[in-house]
Design an enzyme around this catalytic site. Sequence first.
Site, PDB file in Angstrom:
ATOM      1  N   ASP A   5       1.416  -0.941   0.060  1.00 56.24           N
ATOM      2  CA  ASP A   5       0.076   0.217   0.180  1.00 56.24           C
ATOM      3  C   ASP A   5       1.275   1.586  -0.126  1.00 56.24           C
ATOM      4  OD1 ASP A   5      -2.521   1.447  -0.231  1.00 56.24           O
ATOM      5  OD2 ASP A   5      -2.754   1.206   2.148  1.00 56.24           O
TER       6      ASP A   5
ATOM      7  N   ASN B  75     -10.690  -3.018  -6.036  1.00 55.50           N
ATOM      8  CA  ASN B  75      -9.914  -2.129  -6.792  1.00 55.50           C
ATOM      9  C   ASN B  75     -10.902  -1.292  -8.736  1.00 55.50           C
ATOM     10  OD1 ASN B  75      -6.309  -2.956  -5.647  1.00 55.50           O
ATOM     11  ND2 ASN B  75      -7.543  -1.174  -5.508  1.00 55.50           N
TER      12      ASN B  75
HETATM   13  C1  FPP Z   1      -1.367   0.521  -3.049  1.00 56.14           C
HETATM   14  O1  FPP Z   1      -1.335   1.535  -3.414  1.00 56.14           O
HETATM   15  C2  FPP Z   1      -1.566  -0.371  -4.586  1.00 56.14           C
HETATM   16  C3  FPP Z   1      -2.396  -0.840  -5.274  1.00 56.14           C
HETATM   17  C4  FPP Z   1      -3.570  -1.081  -5.326  1.00 56.14           C
HETATM   18  C5  FPP Z   1      -1.260  -2.184  -6.329  1.00 56.14           C
HETATM   19  C6  FPP Z   1      -0.122  -2.834  -6.104  1.00 56.14           C
HETATM   20  C7  FPP Z   1      -0.042  -3.220  -7.420  1.00 56.14           C
HETATM   21  C8  FPP Z   1       1.836  -2.523  -7.628  1.00 56.14           C
HETATM   22  C9  FPP Z   1       3.073  -2.385  -6.508  1.00 56.14           C
HETATM   23  C10 FPP Z   1       1.603  -3.038  -9.573  1.00 56.14           C
HETATM   24  C11 FPP Z   1       1.623  -4.220  -9.733  1.00 56.14           C
HETATM   25  C12 FPP Z   1       2.012  -5.020  -9.482  1.00 56.14           C
HETATM   26  C13 FPP Z   1       3.378  -6.373  -9.221  1.00 56.14           C
HETATM   27  C14 FPP Z   1       2.403  -8.022  -8.640  1.00 56.14           C
HETATM   28  C15 FPP Z   1       3.730  -6.027 -10.796  1.00 56.14           C
HETATM   29  P1  FPP Z   1      -2.353   2.255  -3.498  1.00 56.14           P
HETATM   30  O2  FPP Z   1      -2.327   3.311  -4.901  1.00 56.14           O
HETATM   31  O3  FPP Z   1      -3.386   2.171  -2.766  1.00 56.14           O
HETATM   32  O4  FPP Z   1      -1.418   3.795  -2.521  1.00 56.14           O
HETATM   33  P2  FPP Z   1      -2.622   4.741  -2.046  1.00 56.14           P
HETATM   34  O5  FPP Z   1      -3.054   4.344  -0.584  1.00 56.14           O
HETATM   35  O6  FPP Z   1      -1.280   5.914  -1.823  1.00 56.14           O
HETATM   36  O7  FPP Z   1      -3.255   5.796  -3.081  1.00 56.14           O
END
Ligand code: FPP
Length: 258
Positions: free
Chosen positions: A18, A66
Site C-alpha cells: 500500500d 480496485n
Molecule cells: C496500493 O497503493 C497498491 C495497489 C492497489 C496496487 C499494487 C500494484 C503494484 C505494486 C504494481 C503491480 C503489481 C505487480 C505484482 C507487478 P495505492 O495506490 O492504494 O496507494 P495510496 O493508498 O497511497 O493511494
Amino acid sequence: MAEPESASVPHHVAIIMDGNGRWAKQRGLPRIEGHRRGVETVRRTIETARELGIEYLTLYAFSVENWRRPQDEVGALMGLLEYFLKRETSTLVKNQVRLRTIGRTDLLPDFVRQELERTIAATADFTEHTLVLALNYGSRTEVLDAAKSYAAAVAAGEIAADDDSWESFARHLYTKDLPDPDLVIRTSGETRVSNFLLMQAAYAEFVFLPIFWPDFSADHFKAAVAEFAKRERRFGRTGDQLRSPAATAAIPPLVAGR
Ligand code: FPP
C-alpha cells in the site's frame, strides 16, 4: 521442499502493498508513477524472500474493490502486470520460483490472463519457492466461491452433510494447496486488513510499517521478519504451556475452527 533456515523464519509471508499513490503524490508525480516504482519493489521483495528462505510469498496486487478506481489507473495496473510477467518470467525460471494466483483471475483482461498462463506453465514444476499473486482477490468473494463449491460437493455426496471440520471447507478456498500465512505485512501506515486472506490469517502475526510500498527495502523486510521472530505464537494456548514441554504434551490437538 526446503525448510527455512531457522524456525523463526516464516514459511509464508503475505504483503499488502500500500501507498504507491501517496508516494507519487508526495513527489508531485502521477499515481501510475508510484505503481511503476511499486513494480521495482515487487522484484526486490521476491528476491529478498528467496534469500531469507521464505517458501511462500503472497502479494496483494489487485483487489476485487480496485475496479472502482479511475479507468485509466485500472488500465495502467493491468499494463504493469503484463509488463512484469513478460519481463520477470525468465528471472522466476532462473531462480526456480513457481507462480500461482488467487482470486477471480478469469475476469482479468485476456492479455493479462495469457501472460499469467504462460508464466504459471513455465514455473509449474518448481517446489522450493512460490510467488502467489492475489489478483481480483477479495476474502469475501473467496468465501462465497468456496461456499458454492462446498455445497456442490455436499450435494454430490462427496462431503458428509454433518462434516463440520474447517479442513474440509478450507479445501474449497483459492488457497487449498497453500499453507496459511505466518506473517502479514502492510505498508503505508494503514492498519487495516482490507478483505485480504481473512480466513487464512486467523493465526498470522501482523506487522504494519509506516512507509510507502515503493520505499519498502530488503532491510524493512528483514526487520519485519526479525519482529516476527520475537513474537510468541500461542494458537490459543497460554504462554506457560508453550514454555513447559510437560504441559504441552498434555494439550489435546488443535481442533481447527472450534
Ligand atoms: C496500493 O497503493 C497498491 C495497489 C492497489 C496496487 C499494487 C500494484 C503494484 C505494486 C504494481 C503491480 C503489481 C505487480 C505484482 C507487478 P495505492 O495506490 O492504494 O496507494 P495510496 O493508498 O497511497 O493511494
